[in-house]
Motif scaffolding. Structure first.
Motif, short mmCIF file in Angstrom:
data_model
loop_
_atom_site.label_atom_id
_atom_site.label_comp_id
_atom_site.label_asym_id
_atom_site.label_seq_id
_atom_site.Cartn_x
_atom_site.Cartn_y
_atom_site.Cartn_z
N ASN A 110 1.38 4.22 -9.02
CA ASN A 110 -0.01 4.42 -9.39
C ASN A 110 -0.04 5.12 -10.74
OD1 ASN A 110 -0.14 7.50 -8.90
ND2 ASN A 110 0.57 6.73 -6.90
N SER A 111 -1.20 5.17 -11.35
CA SER A 111 -1.31 5.69 -12.72
C SER A 111 -0.99 7.17 -12.83
CB SER A 111 -2.71 5.41 -13.27
OG SER A 111 -3.71 5.96 -12.41
N LEU A 112 -1.00 7.91 -11.71
CA LEU A 112 -0.61 9.32 -11.73
C LEU A 112 0.90 9.49 -11.56
CD1 LEU A 112 -3.42 11.01 -9.57
CD2 LEU A 112 -3.26 10.84 -12.06
N GLY A 113 1.55 8.47 -11.03
CA GLY A 113 2.99 8.52 -10.86
C GLY A 113 3.46 9.50 -9.81
N ARG A 114 2.61 9.78 -8.81
CA ARG A 114 3.02 10.74 -7.77
C ARG A 114 2.40 10.38 -6.42
NH1 ARG A 114 -1.24 14.37 -6.99
NH2 ARG A 114 -2.73 14.56 -8.72
N TYR A 115 2.86 11.08 -5.38
CA TYR A 115 2.37 10.88 -4.02
C TYR A 115 0.91 11.27 -3.93
CZ TYR A 115 2.12 11.45 1.08
OH TYR A 115 1.78 11.37 2.40
N LEU A 116 0.07 10.39 -3.39
CA LEU A 116 -1.38 10.62 -3.37
C LEU A 116 -1.85 11.35 -2.13
CD1 LEU A 116 -2.63 7.16 -4.70
CD2 LEU A 116 -2.10 9.24 -5.99
N GLY A 117 -1.10 11.28 -1.04
CA GLY A 117 -1.55 11.88 0.22
C GLY A 117 -2.02 10.81 1.18
N MET A 118 -1.81 11.06 2.47
CA MET A 118 -2.12 10.06 3.48
C MET A 118 -3.48 10.32 4.12
SD MET A 118 -1.15 7.35 4.71
CE MET A 118 -1.81 6.32 6.00
N THR A 119 -4.21 9.26 4.41
CA THR A 119 -5.48 9.36 5.11
C THR A 119 -5.44 8.46 6.34
OG1 THR A 119 -6.50 7.56 3.82
CG2 THR A 119 -6.75 9.81 2.97
N ILE A 120 -6.26 8.80 7.33
CA ILE A 120 -6.38 7.98 8.54
C ILE A 120 -7.85 7.77 8.86
CG2 ILE A 120 -4.17 8.58 9.60
CD1 ILE A 120 -5.66 10.68 11.27
N ILE A 126 0.84 -1.20 0.00
CA ILE A 126 0.00 0.00 0.00
C ILE A 126 0.87 1.25 0.00
CG2 ILE A 126 -1.64 1.35 1.38
CD1 ILE A 126 -3.00 -0.90 -0.05
N MET A 127 1.99 1.23 0.74
CA MET A 127 2.91 2.36 0.77
C MET A 127 3.43 2.67 -0.63
SD MET A 127 5.19 1.66 4.20
CE MET A 127 6.42 2.89 3.75
N ARG A 128 3.80 1.62 -1.37
CA ARG A 128 4.30 1.84 -2.73
C ARG A 128 3.23 2.50 -3.60
NH1 ARG A 128 6.09 -3.74 -1.95
NH2 ARG A 128 8.35 -3.84 -1.62
N TYR A 129 1.99 2.02 -3.44
CA TYR A 129 0.89 2.60 -4.22
C TYR A 129 0.69 4.07 -3.87
CZ TYR A 129 -3.94 3.79 -5.43
OH TYR A 129 -5.05 4.43 -5.89
N ILE A 130 0.71 4.41 -2.59
CA ILE A 130 0.50 5.79 -2.15
C ILE A 130 1.59 6.70 -2.71
CG2 ILE A 130 0.50 7.34 -0.14
CD1 ILE A 130 -0.73 5.00 1.46
N CYS A 131 2.82 6.20 -2.75
CA CYS A 131 3.94 7.05 -3.14
C CYS A 131 4.02 7.32 -4.63
CB CYS A 131 5.25 6.45 -2.63
SG CYS A 131 5.44 6.63 -0.85
#
Length: 281
Positions: free
Chosen positions: A161-171, A153-158
């Motif tokens: 992903n199809s945007l190729g950038r950091y997506l932001g963290m949620t809690i 999941i960390m790899r996907y967030i960073c």
């Protein structure tokens, strides 16, 4: 590693394996999460300085290596191997979480709250339908399943992903767990899930990893109770049984699938967590 569905309505992981025994028993080994990264900020590595571009790139590589080695040491304590390709995601999340990108809380509507002597026993909440990125994992131990799932999941967030950038963290980061009928044993098969930030809900970035699935979870009623401290097989089973005793009508909830929601560092002495019971559809 097995993968299955992970919807909020309780169908998480391989249902037929919910009664499997735990390889680690009541292990005290914790979980590696994004919150842990804040305990090792870039300030602890070295000063950034004002050198040339080449010097800056060399320093960035050194910091990345030091972060990776730190997490490999941490991973050994969790009986988890942290591979070399985690170096960039670890550095990226450490940088982005140093006050640059505030975490977004998963939105909900509070329906009611049950209290006793001023203490909150549990809350009843409504969560709207939403997109979650989730992965179902089965490793030799419960802790390993969570750790390996979360690294993906960390790899996907960073960046993966199809945007190729950091997506932001949620809690919170949530973990769907399954139990046997008597609530005495957790399955090693767990689902780790990440709520897509609001600006990505309409068009979720697609994961490069085929084991990560973007699920559209339905609107759900959740009964949730806070608890503090470590999350392992023993504490989770204890919290499930405590919550079941407190609910006025536990039969309205799914009986063998639950969610552990984590808000803070699992290594902290006063870690903030919640156990979620899901109302039957």
């Amino acid at each position: 590693m097995d993968r299955g569905g992970c919807r909020l309505n309780g169908v998480g992981g391989d249902e037929g394996q919910a009664a499997e025994s735990q390889g680690s028993g009541g292990s005290n080994y914790g979980m590696i999460t994004l919150e842990d990264l804040e305990a090792f900020s870039e300030d602890q590595l070295s000063d950034s300085g004002n050198g040339s571009l080449e010097e800056g790139e060399m320093m960035e590589d050194e910091q990345q290596d030091q972060l990776l080695h730190y997490w490999q040491d941490v991973g050994r304590g969790h009986r988890v191997e942290v591979p070399r390709d985690m170096a960039e995601p670890i550095q990226q999340i450490t940088t982005n979480n140093n006050g640059t990108h505030p975490r977004e809380a998963v939105p909900y509507t509070l329906i009611s709250r049950k209290e006793k002597s001023g203490d909150v026993l549990y809350e009843k909440r409504h969560y709207e339908k939403a997109h979650w990125a989730c992965i179902t994992v089965k490793e030799d131990t419960y802790e390993q399943s969570i750790c390996y799932g979360f690294m993906k999941i960390m790899r996907y967030i960073c960046q993966q992903n199809s945007l190729g950038r950091y997506l932001g963290m949620t809690i919170p980061i949530v973990t769907v767990v399954n139990t046997d009928e008597m609530h005495t044993t957790l399955s090693r098969t767990v689902t780790v899930a990440y709520y897509l930030p609001t600006n990505h809900q309409d068009q979720p970035p697609q994961p490069y990893d085929s084991e990560i699935v973007i699920e559209h979870w339905p609107a759900t009623i959740v009964y949730t109770r806070p608890f503090t401290g470590a999350t392992n097989e023993v504490t989770i089973i204890s919290e499930i049984n405590t919550m079941a005793e407190m609910l006025d009508s536990p039969v309205v909830c799914i009986s063998d699938s639950f969610i552990v929601a984590g808000y803070t560092n699992p290594a902290a002495a006063n870690r903030q967590n919640e156990i979620w019971f899901l109302e039957r559809p």
